[in-house]
Structures are given as C-alpha cells and as structure tokens.
Design a protein around this motif. Structure first.
Motif, PDB file in Angstrom:
ATOM      1  N   GLU A   2      37.083  10.297  27.134  1.00 52.07           N
ATOM      2  CA  GLU A   2      36.628   8.891  26.942  1.00 52.07           C
ATOM      3  C   GLU A   2      37.208   8.143  27.936  1.00 52.07           C
ATOM      4  O   GLU A   2      38.379   8.289  28.079  1.00 52.07           O
ATOM      5  CB  GLU A   2      36.874   8.341  25.651  1.00 52.07           C
ATOM      6  N   LEU A   3      36.494   7.580  28.687  1.00 52.27           N
ATOM      7  CA  LEU A   3      36.965   6.669  29.928  1.00 52.27           C
ATOM      8  C   LEU A   3      36.622   5.151  29.512  1.00 52.27           C
ATOM      9  O   LEU A   3      36.105   4.632  28.897  1.00 52.27           O
ATOM     10  CB  LEU A   3      36.192   6.814  31.233  1.00 52.27           C
ATOM     11  N   SER A   4      37.907   4.208  29.862  1.00 49.38           N
ATOM     12  CA  SER A   4      37.594   2.788  29.930  1.00 49.38           C
ATOM     13  C   SER A   4      38.143   2.258  31.188  1.00 49.38           C
ATOM     14  O   SER A   4      38.956   2.679  32.030  1.00 49.38           O
ATOM     15  CB  SER A   4      38.475   2.443  28.725  1.00 49.38           C
TER      16      SER A   4
ATOM     17  N   GLN B   4      38.995  -1.849  32.816  1.00 47.01           N
ATOM     18  CA  GLN B   4      39.226  -3.315  32.634  1.00 47.01           C
ATOM     19  C   GLN B   4      39.506  -3.888  33.913  1.00 47.01           C
ATOM     20  O   GLN B   4      40.270  -3.596  34.569  1.00 47.01           O
ATOM     21  CB  GLN B   4      40.003  -3.357  31.511  1.00 47.01           C
TER      22      GLN B   4
ATOM     23  N   ARG C  14      34.563  -4.900  31.835  1.00 51.30           N
ATOM     24  CA  ARG C  14      35.298  -3.925  31.270  1.00 51.30           C
ATOM     25  C   ARG C  14      34.136  -3.197  30.418  1.00 51.30           C
ATOM     26  O   ARG C  14      33.108  -3.416  30.254  1.00 51.30           O
ATOM     27  CB  ARG C  14      35.879  -4.417  30.022  1.00 51.30           C
ATOM     28  N   TRP C  15      34.676  -1.719  30.300  1.00 53.60           N
ATOM     29  CA  TRP C  15      33.510  -0.860  29.673  1.00 53.60           C
ATOM     30  C   TRP C  15      34.343   0.348  28.917  1.00 53.60           C
ATOM     31  O   TRP C  15      35.604   0.496  29.526  1.00 53.60           O
ATOM     32  CB  TRP C  15      32.304  -0.409  30.586  1.00 53.60           C
ATOM     33  N   ARG C  16      33.945   0.966  28.302  1.00 50.93           N
ATOM     34  CA  ARG C  16      34.188   2.104  27.588  1.00 50.93           C
ATOM     35  C   ARG C  16      33.109   3.169  27.361  1.00 50.93           C
ATOM     36  O   ARG C  16      32.072   2.670  27.093  1.00 50.93           O
ATOM     37  CB  ARG C  16      34.864   1.988  26.116  1.00 50.93           C
ATOM     38  N   LYS C  17      33.322   4.490  27.740  1.00 47.66           N
ATOM     39  CA  LYS C  17      32.283   5.433  27.945  1.00 47.66           C
ATOM     40  C   LYS C  17      32.954   6.867  27.494  1.00 47.66           C
ATOM     41  O   LYS C  17      33.845   7.166  28.124  1.00 47.66           O
ATOM     42  CB  LYS C  17      31.822   5.484  29.087  1.00 47.66           C
ATOM     43  N   ALA C  18      32.235   7.465  26.355  1.00 46.68           N
ATOM     44  CA  ALA C  18      32.684   8.907  26.209  1.00 46.68           C
ATOM     45  C   ALA C  18      31.776   9.793  26.875  1.00 46.68           C
ATOM     46  O   ALA C  18      30.583   9.414  27.262  1.00 46.68           O
ATOM     47  CB  ALA C  18      32.165   8.920  24.711  1.00 46.68           C
TER      48      ALA C  18
ATOM     49  N   LEU D 231      29.070   4.801  36.274  1.00 47.04           N
ATOM     50  CA  LEU D 231      30.438   3.920  35.771  1.00 47.04           C
ATOM     51  C   LEU D 231      30.639   2.702  36.987  1.00 47.04           C
ATOM     52  O   LEU D 231      31.398   3.012  37.850  1.00 47.04           O
ATOM     53  CB  LEU D 231      31.509   4.962  35.465  1.00 47.04           C
TER      54      LEU D 231
END
Length: 68
Positions: free
Chosen positions: A2-4, A6, A13-17, A34
């Motif tokens: 998983e990446l994040s 900020q 900000r985002w979070r992505k598996a 991304l």
C-alpha cells in the motif's frame, strides 16, 4: 503493498493499495495513476511502480528530469 502520499495541505493526500503485478505511474500530472500535483520536485510523469507480493519496484521514466 500500500502506498500513501501527503502534501502540505490536508486536501493533498491519498492512499492506494496495489495488487501484486500491478503497474502504475507516479507524477505531477493529473493523468498519472498516482498524481502528486503539489510536489514540484518530480516530473509530470516521473516513475513507474510495479507491485510485488511484499515490495514495490520503482523505475524512473525517461521523461523524468530528477532522480528518484
């Protein structure tokens, strides 16, 4: 994996598996998978990320002006 990301603003900000074998692009451009438009140090399309089972391989794209 998983990446994040900020940025300086709470809206940045985002979070992505990522699924194993999935490849995505990272960059300032809104066309990047991304996007990180708040980071002026990376190129519009900066890197390609390839997810493994427990790791992520990062490859700088030829169009990138700065190192990874």
């Amino acid at each position: 994996p998983e990446l994040s990301a900020q940025g300086p603003d709470a809206r940045h900000r985002w979070r992505k598996a990522l699924a194993p074998g999935q490849t995505v692009t990272l960059g300032r451009s809104r066309t990047a998978d991304l996007p990180v438009p708040w980071d002026e140090r990376i190129s519009r399309l900066h890197a390609e990320l390839v997810a493994g089972n427990e790791s992520i391989e990062v490859r700088r794209l030829a169009s990138a002006r700065n190192p990874v």
